[in-house]
Design a protein around this motif. Structure first.
Motif, PDB file in Angstrom:
ATOM      1  N   ASN A  57       0.814  -1.214   0.000  1.00 54.63           N
ATOM      2  CA  ASN A  57       0.000   0.000   0.000  1.00 54.63           C
ATOM      3  C   ASN A  57       0.850   1.267   0.000  1.00 54.63           C
ATOM      4  OD1 ASN A  57      -2.330  -1.504  -0.052  1.00 54.63           O
ATOM      5  ND2 ASN A  57      -2.636  -1.434   2.146  1.00 54.63           N
ATOM      6  N   THR A  58       1.977   1.238   0.685  1.00 55.10           N
ATOM      7  CA  THR A  58       2.834   2.432   0.719  1.00 55.10           C
ATOM      8  C   THR A  58       3.392   2.735  -0.667  1.00 55.10           C
ATOM      9  OG1 THR A  58       4.699   1.044   1.413  1.00 55.10           O
ATOM     10  CG2 THR A  58       3.526   2.232   3.146  1.00 55.10           C
ATOM     11  N   LEU A  72      -6.796   8.487  -3.927  1.00 55.44           N
ATOM     12  CA  LEU A  72      -6.732   7.039  -3.758  1.00 55.44           C
ATOM     13  C   LEU A  72      -6.176   6.664  -2.380  1.00 55.44           C
ATOM     14  CD1 LEU A  72      -7.509   4.793  -5.711  1.00 55.44           C
ATOM     15  CD2 LEU A  72      -5.131   4.648  -6.412  1.00 55.44           C
ATOM     16  N   ALA A  73      -5.407   7.550  -1.780  1.00 52.69           N
ATOM     17  CA  ALA A  73      -4.729   7.269  -0.505  1.00 52.69           C
ATOM     18  C   ALA A  73      -5.649   6.784   0.621  1.00 52.69           C
ATOM     19  CB  ALA A  73      -3.929   8.488  -0.059  1.00 52.69           C
ATOM     20  N   PRO A  74      -6.829   7.358   0.827  1.00 53.35           N
ATOM     21  CA  PRO A  74      -7.677   6.887   1.926  1.00 53.35           C
ATOM     22  C   PRO A  74      -8.125   5.424   1.800  1.00 53.35           C
ATOM     23  CG  PRO A  74      -8.483   8.988   1.077  1.00 53.35           C
ATOM     24  CD  PRO A  74      -7.404   8.538   0.171  1.00 53.35           C
ATOM     25  N   TYR A  75      -8.067   4.888   0.591  1.00 51.76           N
ATOM     26  CA  TYR A  75      -8.512   3.507   0.374  1.00 51.76           C
ATOM     27  C   TYR A  75      -7.368   2.502   0.498  1.00 51.76           C
ATOM     28  CZ  TYR A  75     -12.422   6.069  -1.585  1.00 51.76           C
ATOM     29  OH  TYR A  75     -13.467   6.931  -1.765  1.00 51.76           O
ATOM     30  N   LEU A  76      -6.146   2.987   0.601  1.00 51.53           N
ATOM     31  CA  LEU A  76      -4.978   2.109   0.611  1.00 51.53           C
ATOM     32  C   LEU A  76      -4.599   1.679   2.029  1.00 51.53           C
ATOM     33  CD1 LEU A  76      -2.875   3.945  -2.108  1.00 51.53           C
ATOM     34  CD2 LEU A  76      -4.063   1.766  -2.331  1.00 51.53           C
ATOM     35  N   HIS A  77      -5.427   0.833   2.603  1.00 47.29           N
ATOM     36  CA  HIS A  77      -5.110   0.250   3.904  1.00 47.29           C
ATOM     37  C   HIS A  77      -5.678  -1.157   3.948  1.00 47.29           C
ATOM     38  CE1 HIS A  77      -9.268   1.068   5.129  1.00 47.29           C
ATOM     39  NE2 HIS A  77      -9.103   2.261   4.578  1.00 47.29           N
ATOM     40  N   ASP A 102     -20.290 -15.219  -5.042  1.00 49.66           N
ATOM     41  CA  ASP A 102     -20.035 -16.551  -4.490  1.00 49.66           C
ATOM     42  C   ASP A 102     -18.996 -16.525  -3.375  1.00 49.66           C
ATOM     43  OD1 ASP A 102     -21.818 -17.742  -6.260  1.00 49.66           O
ATOM     44  OD2 ASP A 102     -20.275 -18.013  -7.795  1.00 49.66           O
ATOM     45  N   VAL A 103     -18.035 -15.638  -3.493  1.00 50.54           N
ATOM     46  CA  VAL A 103     -16.949 -15.529  -2.512  1.00 50.54           C
ATOM     47  C   VAL A 103     -17.155 -14.227  -1.742  1.00 50.54           C
ATOM     48  CG1 VAL A 103     -14.448 -15.485  -2.189  1.00 50.54           C
ATOM     49  CG2 VAL A 103     -15.424 -16.783  -4.084  1.00 50.54           C
ATOM     50  N   LYS A 104     -17.860 -14.315  -0.638  1.00 46.71           N
ATOM     51  CA  LYS A 104     -18.310 -13.125   0.106  1.00 46.71           C
ATOM     52  C   LYS A 104     -17.177 -12.275   0.680  1.00 46.71           C
ATOM     53  CE  LYS A 104     -22.620 -14.270  -0.417  1.00 46.71           C
ATOM     54  NZ  LYS A 104     -23.251 -13.838  -1.605  1.00 46.71           N
ATOM     55  N   VAL A 105     -15.970 -12.853   0.832  1.00 49.51           N
ATOM     56  CA  VAL A 105     -14.875 -12.084   1.441  1.00 49.51           C
ATOM     57  C   VAL A 105     -14.277 -11.051   0.486  1.00 49.51           C
ATOM     58  CG1 VAL A 105     -14.262 -13.854   3.134  1.00 49.51           C
ATOM     59  CG2 VAL A 105     -13.155 -13.859   0.892  1.00 49.51           C
ATOM     60  N   LEU A 106     -14.520 -11.186  -0.805  1.00 48.70           N
ATOM     61  CA  LEU A 106     -14.015 -10.199  -1.769  1.00 48.70           C
ATOM     62  C   LEU A 106     -14.847  -8.927  -1.693  1.00 48.70           C
ATOM     63  CD1 LEU A 106     -13.299 -12.122  -5.088  1.00 48.70           C
ATOM     64  CD2 LEU A 106     -11.648 -11.078  -3.576  1.00 48.70           C
ATOM     65  N   GLU A 107     -14.160  -7.788  -1.694  1.00 47.76           N
ATOM     66  CA  GLU A 107     -14.852  -6.499  -1.654  1.00 47.76           C
ATOM     67  C   GLU A 107     -14.218  -5.523  -2.635  1.00 47.76           C
ATOM     68  OE1 GLU A 107     -15.432  -4.517   2.143  1.00 47.76           O
ATOM     69  OE2 GLU A 107     -15.136  -6.449   3.139  1.00 47.76           O
ATOM     70  N   LEU A 108     -15.036  -4.887  -3.440  1.00 43.90           N
ATOM     71  CA  LEU A 108     -14.561  -3.793  -4.266  1.00 43.90           C
ATOM     72  C   LEU A 108     -14.402  -2.583  -3.349  1.00 43.90           C
ATOM     73  CD1 LEU A 108     -17.027  -4.275  -7.239  1.00 43.90           C
ATOM     74  CD2 LEU A 108     -14.588  -4.739  -7.280  1.00 43.90           C
ATOM     75  N   LYS A 109     -13.231  -1.962  -3.347  1.00 36.33           N
ATOM     76  CA  LYS A 109     -12.988  -0.842  -2.433  1.00 36.33           C
ATOM     77  C   LYS A 109     -13.052   0.515  -3.137  1.00 36.33           C
ATOM     78  CE  LYS A 109     -12.314  -1.468   1.364  1.00 36.33           C
ATOM     79  NZ  LYS A 109     -13.337  -1.565   2.389  1.00 36.33           N
ATOM     80  N   GLN A 114     -10.041   5.851 -16.033  1.00 37.53           N
ATOM     81  CA  GLN A 114      -9.634   6.908 -16.958  1.00 37.53           C
ATOM     82  C   GLN A 114      -9.193   8.170 -16.218  1.00 37.53           C
ATOM     83  OE1 GLN A 114     -13.037   7.122 -19.601  1.00 37.53           O
ATOM     84  NE2 GLN A 114     -12.216   5.486 -20.866  1.00 37.53           N
ATOM     85  N   GLY A 115      -8.368   7.966 -15.193  1.00 37.02           N
ATOM     86  CA  GLY A 115      -7.788   9.081 -14.455  1.00 37.02           C
ATOM     87  C   GLY A 115      -8.659   9.672 -13.359  1.00 37.02           C
ATOM     88  N   GLU A 116      -9.871   9.184 -13.192  1.00 38.08           N
ATOM     89  CA  GLU A 116     -10.784   9.699 -12.169  1.00 38.08           C
ATOM     90  C   GLU A 116     -10.908   8.678 -11.034  1.00 38.08           C
ATOM     91  OE1 GLU A 116     -15.486  10.842 -11.721  1.00 38.08           O
ATOM     92  OE2 GLU A 116     -14.599  10.914 -13.703  1.00 38.08           O
ATOM     93  N   ILE A 117     -10.892   9.176  -9.785  1.00 34.99           N
ATOM     94  CA  ILE A 117     -11.018   8.308  -8.614  1.00 34.99           C
ATOM     95  C   ILE A 117     -12.487   7.925  -8.439  1.00 34.99           C
ATOM     96  CG2 ILE A 117     -10.659   8.088  -6.115  1.00 34.99           C
ATOM     97  CD1 ILE A 117      -8.051   8.492  -7.610  1.00 34.99           C
ATOM     98  N   TYR A 118     -12.733   6.639  -8.292  1.00 36.27           N
ATOM     99  CA  TYR A 118     -14.076   6.114  -8.039  1.00 36.27           C
ATOM    100  C   TYR A 118     -14.107   5.530  -6.637  1.00 36.27           C
ATOM    101  CZ  TYR A 118     -15.908   6.267 -12.855  1.00 36.27           C
ATOM    102  OH  TYR A 118     -16.390   6.659 -14.072  1.00 36.27           O
ATOM    103  N   ASP A 119     -15.132   5.893  -5.856  1.00 35.35           N
ATOM    104  CA  ASP A 119     -15.301   5.280  -4.545  1.00 35.35           C
ATOM    105  C   ASP A 119     -16.006   3.934  -4.726  1.00 35.35           C
ATOM    106  OD1 ASP A 119     -17.942   5.922  -5.085  1.00 35.35           O
ATOM    107  OD2 ASP A 119     -18.149   7.344  -3.447  1.00 35.35           O
TER     108      ASP A 119
END
Length: 166
Positions: A57-58, A72-77, A102-109, A114-119
């Motif tokens: 992450n660093t 993007l930094a707030p999501y990198l933990h 099917d695999v509940k532990v996976l999470e989109l963060k 295209q250069g824009e930050i998506y939450d």
């Protein structure tokens, strides 16, 4: 310069290069996924031309900062992987979102599209967009329908005139 620093700088350059070329890069929390499921996910992503990597992450944070992607930094933990597509913006989010059913532990963060930050919410909306092939087939289908209808009407008129002449 010490060897460790040199290695880190090469990794940062690698990350920057990938993020600059990418149509989309989606961050995924993968903690708790077993090896079998991870292998299946990687295979699906690879078949769609999506790279799936795990970076510190660093290092991701440093690369993002150098590319002016500070949002993007707030999501990198926590344990994160990044799925990168160079051709299809929706592919990484769509494949991972489908697999996460099917695999509940996976999470989109979060992600960079295209250069824009998506939450997380925007990434999930992106995941709901059909693939390019599906969209093209729907478009072609919508072009074909009026032509087919016209052909049916013309055939009916021709048949009617033929029966009147007989």
């Amino acid at each position: 310069m010490n060897k460790n620093r040199e290695i880190k700088e090469k990794k940062i350059e690698e990350i920057k290069e990938k993020l600059q070329k990418a149509q989309s890069a989606i961050l995924v929390k993968y903690q708790g996924i077993n090896v079998e499921k991870d292998t299946q996910l990687r295979k699906k992503l690879r078949e769609s031309g999506v790279e799936y990597k795990i970076y510190k992450n660093t290092l991701m944070s440093m690369a993002a900062k150098e590319l002016n992607l500070d949002g993007l930094a707030p999501y990198l933990h926590g344990p994160l992987a990044v799925a990168i597509s160079y051709t299809d913006c929706t592919a990484p989010a769509r494949i991972i979102n489908e697999f996460a059913k099917d695999v509940k532990v996976l999470e989109l963060k979060a992600g960079v599209v295209q250069g824009e930050i998506y939450d997380e919410e925007k990434v999930k909306q992106l995941a709901d967009i059909p693939s390019r092939e599906v969209l093209l087939s729907k478009l072609l289908g919508s072009f074909k329908a009026p032509i087919s209808n016209l052909a049916v009407v013309l055939k009916a008129i021709a048949d009617k005139k033929e029966s009147e002449n007989a």
